[in-house]
Design a protein around this motif. Structure first.
Motif, short mmCIF file in Angstrom:
data_model
loop_
_atom_site.label_atom_id
_atom_site.label_comp_id
_atom_site.label_asym_id
_atom_site.label_seq_id
_atom_site.Cartn_x
_atom_site.Cartn_y
_atom_site.Cartn_z
N UNK A 69 21.18 -0.80 4.62
CA UNK A 69 20.20 -0.20 3.71
C UNK A 69 19.92 -1.11 2.53
N UNK A 70 20.95 -1.80 2.07
CA UNK A 70 20.77 -2.71 0.94
C UNK A 70 19.81 -3.84 1.30
N UNK A 71 19.93 -4.36 2.52
CA UNK A 71 19.01 -5.41 2.97
C UNK A 71 17.59 -4.88 3.03
N UNK A 72 17.41 -3.64 3.48
CA UNK A 72 16.07 -3.06 3.55
C UNK A 72 15.45 -2.94 2.16
N UNK A 88 10.29 -8.05 9.03
CA UNK A 88 10.83 -6.70 9.02
C UNK A 88 12.36 -6.80 8.96
N UNK A 89 12.99 -5.69 8.64
CA UNK A 89 14.46 -5.69 8.61
C UNK A 89 15.00 -6.04 10.00
N UNK A 90 14.33 -5.54 11.05
CA UNK A 90 14.77 -5.84 12.41
C UNK A 90 14.66 -7.33 12.71
N UNK A 91 13.63 -8.00 12.14
CA UNK A 91 13.48 -9.43 12.35
C UNK A 91 14.62 -10.20 11.69
N UNK A 135 16.80 -13.69 -3.67
CA UNK A 135 15.44 -13.54 -4.17
C UNK A 135 15.25 -12.19 -4.86
N UNK A 136 15.82 -11.14 -4.27
CA UNK A 136 15.69 -9.80 -4.87
C UNK A 136 16.42 -9.73 -6.20
N UNK A 137 17.57 -10.37 -6.31
CA UNK A 137 18.33 -10.33 -7.56
C UNK A 137 17.59 -11.07 -8.68
N UNK A 201 9.59 8.26 -8.15
CA UNK A 201 10.37 8.25 -6.92
C UNK A 201 10.31 6.93 -6.19
N UNK A 202 9.17 6.28 -6.24
CA UNK A 202 8.97 5.04 -5.49
C UNK A 202 9.86 3.91 -6.00
N UNK A 203 10.14 3.86 -7.30
CA UNK A 203 10.81 2.72 -7.91
C UNK A 203 12.32 2.72 -7.67
N UNK A 204 12.85 3.74 -7.01
CA UNK A 204 14.31 3.81 -6.83
C UNK A 204 14.86 2.64 -6.03
N UNK A 205 14.09 2.13 -5.07
CA UNK A 205 14.60 1.04 -4.23
C UNK A 205 14.80 -0.25 -5.02
#
Length: 289
Positions: A69-72, A88-91, A135-137, A201-205
């Motif tokens: 979930x963290x990767x997503x 995608x996460x699957x990729x 990159x996310x950090x 709600x959207x910004x939680x991720x």
């Protein structure tokens, strides 16, 4: 025929090395001029990605990996800023599985190749995950730094008489990380839903507590239909307080993190430099007797 059999492991290793290098090159972030052009055009023209197509060939193996979930969340945040939009996460899971197998392919060279195969397999498995997380950090740190100023700007715009949703859309016209996140949130907002309520709600991720708290309070202010200076001033003050609290918490964690390295690489060597001459003098004096 014997020559071909002898060259087989070498050819496998050469192909694996080429694919691993291609994987590392393809996942690198886009150069600065390309990012600047995307910011001006606000377009996302997805070019063919050979690595993505190759990774999808390992899709069945990727299903064996546990869900992350963290990767997503990290990938979603990176894509909100225009990077890795075709993935995608699957990729990513398939790429990890494929690079793991390519690293293990070096075992075909013989038993001694295990010292090359295992590190390469581990690096191939971890690299896609760590690249996206890094990159996310970077984006999270930038958003964390901009949150107090963004709250003050929103308070100022609302004090001029703008509704909260209109103030958010006005701020989305900028070039900061906060503005880019707002543009992604506006694009994802369903029709008929108030923007502030959607963003809460959207910004939680994004996983920036100060930012989530600010949007939650904004949605409450917009829902009540009240946007006076007192409430917006309280919003700016709370964002600044959350920022300072997080800075102090990070400083405390940094102190705890640095305790072991300082002890190992500074205090113990310093103690050794002080005690070794004394121990040497004591031993030599005892031997002379």
């Amino acid at each position: 025929m014997t020559a071909l059999v002898a060259l087989g492991p070498f050819l496998i290793a050469l192909g694996a090395a080429f694919l691993a290098a291609r994987a590392a090159h393809s996942l690198l972030p886009a150069p600065a001029p390309v990012r600047a052009l995307e910011r001006v055009r606000e377009e996302r023209e997805e070019a063919p990605d050979a690595l993505r197509d190759l990774a999808r060939a390992f899709g069945p193996l990727a299903r064996l990996l546990p869900a992350d979930r963290s990767l997503a969340d990290d990938l979603r945040l990176v894509q909100a800023f225009g990077k890795l939009t075709a993935w995608r996460v699957e990729d990513l899971a398939a790429a990890r599985a494929g690079l793991l197998l390519l690293g293990l392919a070096f075992l075909a060279l013989g038993p001694r190749a295990i010292f090359i195969a295992l590190p390469l397999a581990a690096a191939g498995y971890l690299f896609p995950r760590n690249h996206v997380a890094g990159e996310a950090e970077k984006i999270r740190r930038q958003l964390f730094r901009e949150t107090p100023d963004a709250a003050e700007t929103l308070a100022f715009l609302v004090s001029l008489g703008l509704p909260v949703d209109e103030a958010l859309r006005r701020m989305a016209e900028g070039s900061s990380a906060f503005a880019r996140l707002l543009r992604a949130g506006i694009a994802a907002c369903p029709p008929g839903i108030p923007l502030a309520a959607h963003l809460a709600g959207w910004v939680r991720f994004v996983r920036v507590p100060a930012l989530a708290q600010m949007f939650f309070r904004l949605s409450e202010i917009a829902r009540k239909g009240v946007g006076d200076r007192t409430l917006m001033g309280d919003l700016a003050a709370s964002a600044a307080a959350a920022y300072e609290a997080e800075i102090l918490a990070r400083a405390e964690r940094l102190d705890a993190t640095l305790t072991v390295p300082v002890g190992l690489f500074y205090f113990i060597p310093y103690l050794g430099l002080v005690l070794l001459p004394m121990a040497y003098a004591f031993l030599t004096s005892g031997l002379l007797r």
